[in-house]
Design a protein around this motif. Sequence first.
Motif, PDB file in Angstrom:
ATOM      1  N   PHE A 134       0.788  -1.209   0.000  1.00 45.67           N
ATOM      2  CA  PHE A 134       0.000   0.000   0.000  1.00 45.67           C
ATOM      3  C   PHE A 134       0.824   1.263   0.000  1.00 45.67           C
ATOM      4  O   PHE A 134       0.361   2.305   0.367  1.00 45.67           O
ATOM      5  CB  PHE A 134      -0.952   0.005   1.202  1.00 45.67           C
ATOM      6  N   GLY A 135       2.083   1.211  -0.372  1.00 47.50           N
ATOM      7  CA  GLY A 135       2.819   2.460  -0.507  1.00 47.50           C
ATOM      8  C   GLY A 135       4.027   2.573   0.374  1.00 47.50           C
ATOM      9  O   GLY A 135       4.621   1.601   0.776  1.00 47.50           O
ATOM     10  N   ALA A 136       4.383   3.767   0.678  1.00 51.01           N
ATOM     11  CA  ALA A 136       5.657   4.079   1.300  1.00 51.01           C
ATOM     12  C   ALA A 136       5.868   3.433   2.643  1.00 51.01           C
ATOM     13  O   ALA A 136       6.988   3.240   3.053  1.00 51.01           O
ATOM     14  CB  ALA A 136       5.824   5.591   1.434  1.00 51.01           C
ATOM     15  N   GLY A 137       4.850   3.132   3.351  1.00 49.11           N
ATOM     16  CA  GLY A 137       5.004   2.571   4.684  1.00 49.11           C
ATOM     17  C   GLY A 137       5.564   1.192   4.676  1.00 49.11           C
ATOM     18  O   GLY A 137       6.326   0.833   5.553  1.00 49.11           O
ATOM     19  N   GLY A 138       5.235   0.343   3.736  1.00 49.22           N
ATOM     20  CA  GLY A 138       5.833  -0.945   3.737  1.00 49.22           C
ATOM     21  C   GLY A 138       5.105  -1.993   2.968  1.00 49.22           C
ATOM     22  O   GLY A 138       4.181  -1.737   2.231  1.00 49.22           O
ATOM     23  N   GLY A 139       5.610  -3.209   3.167  1.00 54.38           N
ATOM     24  CA  GLY A 139       5.094  -4.340   2.443  1.00 54.38           C
ATOM     25  C   GLY A 139       3.667  -4.655   2.770  1.00 54.38           C
ATOM     26  O   GLY A 139       2.926  -5.132   1.924  1.00 54.38           O
ATOM     27  N   GLY A 140       3.236  -4.420   3.967  1.00 52.23           N
ATOM     28  CA  GLY A 140       1.877  -4.759   4.316  1.00 52.23           C
ATOM     29  C   GLY A 140       0.990  -3.567   4.488  1.00 52.23           C
ATOM     30  O   GLY A 140      -0.215  -3.666   4.341  1.00 52.23           O
ATOM     31  N   SER A 141       1.564  -2.438   4.787  1.00 54.74           N
ATOM     32  CA  SER A 141       0.720  -1.292   5.111  1.00 54.74           C
ATOM     33  C   SER A 141       1.557  -0.038   5.139  1.00 54.74           C
ATOM     34  O   SER A 141       2.743  -0.078   5.371  1.00 54.74           O
ATOM     35  CB  SER A 141       0.106  -1.530   6.486  1.00 54.74           C
ATOM     36  N   SER A 142       0.914   1.076   4.922  1.00 54.31           N
ATOM     37  CA  SER A 142       1.622   2.344   5.063  1.00 54.31           C
ATOM     38  C   SER A 142       1.065   3.143   6.223  1.00 54.31           C
ATOM     39  O   SER A 142       1.414   4.282   6.422  1.00 54.31           O
ATOM     40  CB  SER A 142       1.503   3.163   3.775  1.00 54.31           C
ATOM     41  N   ASP A 143       0.218   2.538   6.983  1.00 58.94           N
ATOM     42  CA  ASP A 143      -0.482   3.292   8.015  1.00 58.94           C
ATOM     43  C   ASP A 143      -0.283   2.751   9.418  1.00 58.94           C
ATOM     44  O   ASP A 143      -0.940   3.190  10.341  1.00 58.94           O
ATOM     45  CB  ASP A 143      -1.971   3.341   7.693  1.00 58.94           C
ATOM     46  N   GLY A 144       0.600   1.792   9.588  1.00 55.54           N
ATOM     47  CA  GLY A 144       0.859   1.275  10.922  1.00 55.54           C
ATOM     48  C   GLY A 144      -0.100   0.201  11.347  1.00 55.54           C
ATOM     49  O   GLY A 144      -0.006  -0.335  12.433  1.00 55.54           O
ATOM     50  N   ALA A 179      -0.999   9.431  15.813  1.00 56.49           N
ATOM     51  CA  ALA A 179      -0.341  10.578  16.456  1.00 56.49           C
ATOM     52  C   ALA A 179       1.156  10.602  16.132  1.00 56.49           C
ATOM     53  O   ALA A 179       1.728  11.662  15.842  1.00 56.49           O
ATOM     54  CB  ALA A 179      -0.560  10.537  17.962  1.00 56.49           C
ATOM     55  N   ALA A 180       1.785   9.436  16.160  1.00 59.74           N
ATOM     56  CA  ALA A 180       3.214   9.362  15.858  1.00 59.74           C
ATOM     57  C   ALA A 180       3.479   9.728  14.402  1.00 59.74           C
ATOM     58  O   ALA A 180       4.399  10.491  14.099  1.00 59.74           O
ATOM     59  CB  ALA A 180       3.745   7.963  16.165  1.00 59.74           C
ATOM     60  N   LYS A 181       2.659   9.227  13.498  1.00 52.61           N
ATOM     61  CA  LYS A 181       2.814   9.522  12.070  1.00 52.61           C
ATOM     62  C   LYS A 181       2.600  11.009  11.805  1.00 52.61           C
ATOM     63  O   LYS A 181       3.300  11.610  10.983  1.00 52.61           O
ATOM     64  CB  LYS A 181       1.820   8.678  11.256  1.00 52.61           C
ATOM     65  N   ALA A 182       1.670  11.620  12.523  1.00 53.21           N
ATOM     66  CA  ALA A 182       1.446  13.066  12.380  1.00 53.21           C
ATOM     67  C   ALA A 182       2.700  13.841  12.782  1.00 53.21           C
ATOM     68  O   ALA A 182       3.074  14.829  12.143  1.00 53.21           O
ATOM     69  CB  ALA A 182       0.248  13.506  13.206  1.00 53.21           C
ATOM     70  N   ALA A 183       3.369  13.390  13.837  1.00 50.99           N
ATOM     71  CA  ALA A 183       4.603  14.046  14.266  1.00 50.99           C
ATOM     72  C   ALA A 183       5.699  13.876  13.206  1.00 50.99           C
ATOM     73  O   ALA A 183       6.442  14.814  12.915  1.00 50.99           O
ATOM     74  CB  ALA A 183       5.065  13.494  15.617  1.00 50.99           C
ATOM     75  N   VAL A 184       5.790  12.685  12.615  1.00 53.32           N
ATOM     76  CA  VAL A 184       6.757  12.460  11.536  1.00 53.32           C
ATOM     77  C   VAL A 184       6.451  13.395  10.372  1.00 53.32           C
ATOM     78  O   VAL A 184       7.334  14.087   9.857  1.00 53.32           O
ATOM     79  CB  VAL A 184       6.736  10.986  11.059  1.00 53.32           C
ATOM     80  N   ALA A 209       4.955  16.153  10.329  1.00 52.04           N
ATOM     81  CA  ALA A 209       5.201  17.552  10.693  1.00 52.04           C
ATOM     82  C   ALA A 209       6.689  17.856  10.846  1.00 52.04           C
ATOM     83  O   ALA A 209       7.069  19.012  11.042  1.00 52.04           O
ATOM     84  CB  ALA A 209       4.462  17.890  11.989  1.00 52.04           C
ATOM     85  N   GLY A 210       7.531  16.835  10.754  1.00 53.74           N
ATOM     86  CA  GLY A 210       8.966  17.045  10.913  1.00 53.74           C
ATOM     87  C   GLY A 210       9.402  17.174  12.357  1.00 53.74           C
ATOM     88  O   GLY A 210      10.534  17.573  12.631  1.00 53.74           O
ATOM     89  N   ASP A 211       8.523  16.827  13.290  1.00 54.58           N
ATOM     90  CA  ASP A 211       8.847  16.872  14.720  1.00 54.58           C
ATOM     91  C   ASP A 211       9.372  15.488  15.114  1.00 54.58           C
ATOM     92  O   ASP A 211       8.677  14.686  15.739  1.00 54.58           O
ATOM     93  CB  ASP A 211       7.611  17.252  15.537  1.00 54.58           C
ATOM     94  N   TYR A 212      10.602  15.220  14.717  1.00 49.97           N
ATOM     95  CA  TYR A 212      11.168  13.880  14.842  1.00 49.97           C
ATOM     96  C   TYR A 212      11.414  13.467  16.283  1.00 49.97           C
ATOM     97  O   TYR A 212      11.277  12.285  16.611  1.00 49.97           O
ATOM     98  CB  TYR A 212      12.431  13.759  13.992  1.00 49.97           C
ATOM     99  N   GLU A 213      11.778  14.398  17.153  1.00 43.68           N
ATOM    100  CA  GLU A 213      11.966  14.046  18.570  1.00 43.68           C
ATOM    101  C   GLU A 213      10.641  13.565  19.171  1.00 43.68           C
ATOM    102  O   GLU A 213      10.601  12.557  19.873  1.00 43.68           O
ATOM    103  CB  GLU A 213      12.522  15.225  19.368  1.00 43.68           C
ATOM    104  N   ASP A 214       9.549  14.297  18.910  1.00 48.38           N
ATOM    105  CA  ASP A 214       8.239  13.891  19.404  1.00 48.38           C
ATOM    106  C   ASP A 214       7.828  12.557  18.785  1.00 48.38           C
ATOM    107  O   ASP A 214       7.303  11.677  19.474  1.00 48.38           O
ATOM    108  CB  ASP A 214       7.195  14.966  19.097  1.00 48.38           C
ATOM    109  N   ALA A 215       8.095  12.394  17.495  1.00 50.08           N
ATOM    110  CA  ALA A 215       7.773  11.133  16.821  1.00 50.08           C
ATOM    111  C   ALA A 215       8.518   9.978  17.478  1.00 50.08           C
ATOM    112  O   ALA A 215       7.926   8.922  17.726  1.00 50.08           O
ATOM    113  CB  ALA A 215       8.128  11.223  15.343  1.00 50.08           C
ATOM    114  N   ILE A 216       9.782  10.185  17.784  1.00 45.90           N
ATOM    115  CA  ILE A 216      10.575   9.124  18.414  1.00 45.90           C
ATOM    116  C   ILE A 216       9.993   8.754  19.773  1.00 45.90           C
ATOM    117  O   ILE A 216       9.880   7.574  20.112  1.00 45.90           O
ATOM    118  CB  ILE A 216      12.066   9.529  18.510  1.00 45.90           C
TER     119      ILE A 216
END
Length: 163
Positions: free
Chosen positions: A25-35, A48-53, A55-62
């Motif tokens: 289904f795209g960039a996320g991976g072999g089975g899913s791009s949405d987690g 919520a984590a994907k939204a942080a990614v 938005a470029g807020d990588y520390e929050d995403a981590i």
Amino acid sequence: MKPFGSVSFSAILFVAVSMSAPPSFGAGGGGSSDGSGGSDNISQAFVAAKAAVDAGDYEDAIRKLTILVTDEPGNADAHNYLGYSNRKLGRMDQARNWYEKALDIDSRHLGANEYLGELYVQTGEMDKAAAQLDILDGLCFFGCPEFDQLKRSIADAKKRAGG
């Protein structure tokens, strides 16, 4: 009369191959791009984590993704985005480890294969980047954006290096 009525052998073969391959289904991976790992139930934590990614807020995403992989250790998408977020922050060793964990969970994960290749481009490991491109070529039977993006990144790096 054809052996299968009016249906050609190639049409039957196409259907058989299509049914045997896992969906992508795209960039996320072999089975899913949405987690979701392919299911329709996307966890709110992943959203919520994907939204942080995004938005470029990588520390929050981590922070969010680290909790998520504790709760969902088999979520290859979450591991992949941990790799991506760490790579964007220049933490190449950590990124590599997260991509490898994503690929341990799902070796056909398109996003993790692409992003690991992107890491190799960034670290000058062009032979390894080319190997990731070969893997994507094998996974993307009819082509895919992950293959195209990594191919462009490798070509751009070669141009910058004068070759």
